[in-house]
Design an enzyme around this catalytic site. Structure first.
Site, PDB file in Angstrom:
ATOM      1  CG  LEU A 206      -4.255  -0.698  -3.128  1.00 43.79           C
ATOM      2  CD1 LEU A 206      -3.703  -2.106  -3.205  1.00 43.79           C
ATOM      3  CD2 LEU A 206      -3.133   0.313  -3.181  1.00 43.79           C
ATOM      4  CE  LYS A 207      -9.546  -4.777  -8.913  1.00 43.78           C
ATOM      5  NZ  LYS A 207      -9.976  -3.379  -9.007  1.00 43.78           N
ATOM      6  CD  GLU A 208      -1.544  -7.622  -2.480  1.00 37.20           C
ATOM      7  OE1 GLU A 208      -1.191  -8.738  -2.890  1.00 37.20           O
ATOM      8  OE2 GLU A 208      -1.478  -7.277  -1.283  1.00 37.20           O
TER       9      GLU A 208
ATOM     10  NE  ARG B 242       0.952  -9.945   2.536  1.00 39.81           N
ATOM     11  CZ  ARG B 242       1.010  -8.619   2.692  1.00 39.81           C
ATOM     12  NH1 ARG B 242       1.194  -8.115   3.905  1.00 39.81           N
ATOM     13  NH2 ARG B 242       0.893  -7.807   1.669  1.00 39.81           N
TER      14      ARG B 242
ATOM     15  CB  CYS C  18      -7.084  -7.452   2.398  1.00 35.34           C
ATOM     16  SG  CYS C  18      -5.789  -6.216   2.215  1.00 35.34           S
TER      17      CYS C  18
ATOM     18  CB  VAL D 128      -0.958  -0.017   1.218  1.00 38.44           C
ATOM     19  CG1 VAL D 128      -1.637   1.322   1.405  1.00 38.44           C
ATOM     20  CG2 VAL D 128      -2.007  -1.101   1.019  1.00 38.44           C
TER      21      VAL D 128
ATOM     22  CB  THR E  71      -7.209  -2.229   7.063  1.00 40.70           C
ATOM     23  OG1 THR E  71      -7.077  -2.008   5.657  1.00 40.70           O
ATOM     24  CG2 THR E  71      -8.625  -2.656   7.379  1.00 40.70           C
TER      25      THR E  71
HETATM   26  N1  NAD Z   1      -2.120  -5.213   0.495  1.00 43.21           N
HETATM   27  C1  NAD Z   1      -3.300  -4.748   0.137  1.00 43.21           C
HETATM   28  O1  NAD Z   1      -3.842  -5.101  -0.927  1.00 43.21           O
HETATM   29  C2  NAD Z   1      -4.030  -3.756   1.006  1.00 43.21           C
HETATM   30  C3  NAD Z   1      -5.147  -3.071   0.492  1.00 43.21           C
HETATM   31  C4  NAD Z   1      -5.794  -2.159   1.294  1.00 43.21           C
HETATM   32  C5  NAD Z   1      -5.377  -1.940   2.601  1.00 43.21           C
HETATM   33  N2  NAD Z   1      -4.329  -2.631   3.096  1.00 43.21           N
HETATM   34  C6  NAD Z   1      -3.896  -2.345   4.468  1.00 43.21           C
HETATM   35  O2  NAD Z   1      -2.753  -1.487   4.423  1.00 43.21           O
HETATM   36  C7  NAD Z   1      -1.867  -1.805   5.499  1.00 43.21           C
HETATM   37  C8  NAD Z   1      -0.496  -2.146   4.941  1.00 43.21           C
HETATM   38  O3  NAD Z   1      -0.626  -3.311   4.151  1.00 43.21           O
HETATM   39  P1  NAD Z   1       0.538  -3.811   3.185  1.00 43.21           P
HETATM   40  O4  NAD Z   1      -0.009  -4.968   2.437  1.00 43.21           O
HETATM   41  O5  NAD Z   1       1.103  -2.646   2.467  1.00 43.21           O
HETATM   42  O6  NAD Z   1       1.605  -4.321   4.286  1.00 43.21           O
HETATM   43  P2  NAD Z   1       3.119  -4.749   4.048  1.00 43.21           P
HETATM   44  O7  NAD Z   1       3.416  -5.728   5.095  1.00 43.21           O
HETATM   45  O8  NAD Z   1       3.360  -5.048   2.612  1.00 43.21           O
HETATM   46  O9  NAD Z   1       3.934  -3.399   4.366  1.00 43.21           O
HETATM   47  C9  NAD Z   1       4.047  -2.815   5.631  1.00 43.21           C
HETATM   48  C10 NAD Z   1       5.372  -2.063   5.669  1.00 43.21           C
HETATM   49  O10 NAD Z   1       5.450  -1.339   6.890  1.00 43.21           O
HETATM   50  C11 NAD Z   1       6.790  -1.381   7.360  1.00 43.21           C
HETATM   51  N3  NAD Z   1       6.817  -1.076   8.775  1.00 43.21           N
HETATM   52  C12 NAD Z   1       6.404  -1.852   9.813  1.00 43.21           C
HETATM   53  N4  NAD Z   1       6.584  -1.190  10.972  1.00 43.21           N
HETATM   54  C13 NAD Z   1       7.094   0.028  10.656  1.00 43.21           C
HETATM   55  C14 NAD Z   1       7.489   1.149  11.415  1.00 43.21           C
HETATM   56  N5  NAD Z   1       7.364   1.157  12.743  1.00 43.21           N
HETATM   57  N6  NAD Z   1       7.974   2.213  10.770  1.00 43.21           N
HETATM   58  C15 NAD Z   1       8.100   2.219   9.430  1.00 43.21           C
HETATM   59  N7  NAD Z   1       7.755   1.178   8.650  1.00 43.21           N
HETATM   60  C16 NAD Z   1       7.254   0.097   9.263  1.00 43.21           C
HETATM   61  C17 NAD Z   1       7.247  -2.791   7.006  1.00 43.21           C
HETATM   62  O11 NAD Z   1       8.660  -2.871   6.968  1.00 43.21           O
HETATM   63  C18 NAD Z   1       6.594  -2.987   5.621  1.00 43.21           C
HETATM   64  O12 NAD Z   1       7.471  -2.561   4.593  1.00 43.21           O
HETATM   65  C19 NAD Z   1      -2.536  -2.939   6.268  1.00 43.21           C
HETATM   66  O13 NAD Z   1      -3.276  -2.402   7.318  1.00 43.21           O
HETATM   67  C20 NAD Z   1      -3.458  -3.572   5.237  1.00 43.21           C
HETATM   68  O14 NAD Z   1      -4.546  -4.207   5.830  1.00 43.21           O
HETATM   69  C21 NAD Z   1      -3.634  -3.521   2.325  1.00 43.21           C
END
Ligand code: NAD
Length: 434
Positions: free
Chosen positions: A151-153, A328, A261, A11, A121
């Protein structure tokens, strides 16, 4: 505008790159040094179509900066997006640990009145916790915004650039103004920016994922019933999808939903509801239907091959869906572990996810360079992910390479009649077998 995005995962990276593309100066900060080092050299940690050129161009034009210096990122920002992970805790609730760590840092290092946006989220009520963590340290006023990401991956750039809608949960005019300005380039065609209170915005994200997961589990159960009762889910899907109240999308049966998600958000929503004494029976059933669905392909394989012990199976697709390398909660992981448990040896192929799969599965299965190579010596092909390149393969070659012509198709990619003509023993989900 000077914007910082904390957390550079799926994201954060997409948000950062897209906001830079519209002319903002964006610092993407993460604690993962290797990830940031790679990104500085335009090496993306994820497979996401269209993202690499955005990162490369905006980095070259110095609008996109990757850093591990969270303090600097916060100090220079007028708006900070929190985009760190919110993984499920042991009880299924979303773990806010990383979000709150970042909130504390924002409070400590902010240098001006600013907007703090939760992109991650998070459960309803989290903004108050973020606000309290910031307030403990802050020397300047701040404005919270809940801006869930839809967004959708696999389509993430397109989804961010051309969203169906933007949801902004705000409690001040300042936040509303700043956030509306940031999003205005993305909604020029008139897609709505929905301004609401923060709790409703937080709930909207969970409700959206809950609804989508429900459609998937519903159709999977209907497909399983079609299997038993001799109906064809392809016709049923079209028959119900043509109803404008229902619509066509998210009606394809499959091997169960996965990804980062739906599984975690459904769990978190059920947990959130139970904590306030509201039973979410529908979503509880959605979850158990999904768990069961992950076993369907193995049952079909057993029905096709008999005792599976000592058999070899080719798997096409490991990622939880096409267009991503994300493993995941991928149904492929459940399928692999069930097959290994029955003494099956596996050779798998995936166009994008093999690197991640190798980390997760090690040498418990074999990996093939091409999808055809995976078939060598296999008693059956199981299609798990609907990648484009699997949709119209050279069936003669598939048949020739397999030890016996058996295909179990978890995505209903192939025409039943054609499989029959080819002499393939073909089993899909909710359709007649060949
Ligand atoms: N992946 C999706 O399709 C998607 C879509 C919508 C919403 N979300 C939500 O967005 C959020 C992030 O999801 P994601 O898939 O990008 O996760 P992800 O695990 O790919 O990325 C999270 C990032 O945060 C970093 N991080 C962790 N702790 C940190 C800190 N203290 N300081 C700085 N960086 C830190 C990690 O190193 C990692 O790079 C989640 O809450 C998820 O539910 C994800």
């Amino acid at each position: 505008m000077n914007i910082s995005v904390i957390g550079t995962g799926y994201v954060g990276l997409v948000v950062g790159a897209c906001l830079a593309e519209t002319g903002n100066t964006v610092k993407c900060a993460d604690i993962d040094q290797a990830k940031i080092d790679g990104l500085r050299n335009n090496v993306l940690p994820i497979y996401e179509p269209g993202l690499e050129p955005l990162v490369e161009r905006n980095q070259k034009e110095e609008r996109l900066i990757f850093t591990t210096d969270l303090r600097d990122a916060i100090e220079s920002a007028e708006v900070v997006f929190i985009a760190v992970g919110t993984p499920p805790g042991e009880d299924g609730s979303a773990d806010l640990k990383y979000v709150l760590q970042v909130a504390t840092l924002i409070g400590r290092h902010m240098m001006r009145e600013m907007v703090i946006v939760t992109k991650s989220t998070v459960p309803v009520g989290s903004a108050a916790k973020v606000g309290a963590a910031v307030a403990k340290e802050a020397k300047f006023p701040f404005h919270l915004c809940s801006n869930p990401e839809f967004l959708k991956e696999g389509d993430a750039v397109e989804d961010f650039m051309r969203p169906d809608r933007v949801v902004l949960g705000v409690a001040s005019d300042f936040a509303r103004r700043v956030m509306t300005e940031i999003y205005s380039p993305f909604v020029r065609t008139g897609k709505p920016v929905l301004i609401m209170d923060i709790s409703s915005a937080e709930m909207t994200k969970y409700a959206a994922n809950g609804m989508l997961a429900t459609r998937i589990s519903f159709m999977n159960e209907i497909a399983n019933l079609c299997d038993k009762m001799g109906a064809n889910v392809d016709f049923v899907r079209r028959g119900i999808g043509s109803d404008s109240r229902i619509g066509q999308s998210f009606l394809f049966p499959g091997p169960g939903y996965g990804g980062s998600c739906f599984p975690k958000d459904v769990k978190a929503l059920v947990k959130m509801a139970s904590e306030c004494g509201v039973p979410l029976d529908v979503l509880t059933a959605v979850e158990s239907a999904n768990d069961r669905q992950k076993t369907v392909l193995v049952s079909k394989l057993r029905a096709a091959l008999g005792d599976l012990k000592g058999k070899r199976v080719a798997l096409w697709g490991l990622a939880f869906k096409a267009g991503t390398d994300d493993m995941r909660e991928a149904p492929a992981l459940s399928i692999v572990s069930a097959l290994l448990g029955e003494g099956v040896s596996i050779c798998a192929h995936d166009p994008a996810a093999m690197e991640h799969a190798r980390v997760l599965l090690g040498n418990r299965i074999d990996f093939a360079e091409t999808n055809y190579e995976a078939l060598t010596g296999a008693d059956a092909l199981v299609v798990v992910t609907d990648w484009m390149e699997y949709r119209h393969p050279d069936f003669e070659r598939v048949k020739r390479t397999l030890k016996q012509p058996v295909i179990v198709d978890g995505r209903n990619l192939y025409d039943v009649e054609k499989m029959r003509e080819l002499g393939v023993r073909y089993h899909s989900i909710g359709r007649p077998s060949a």
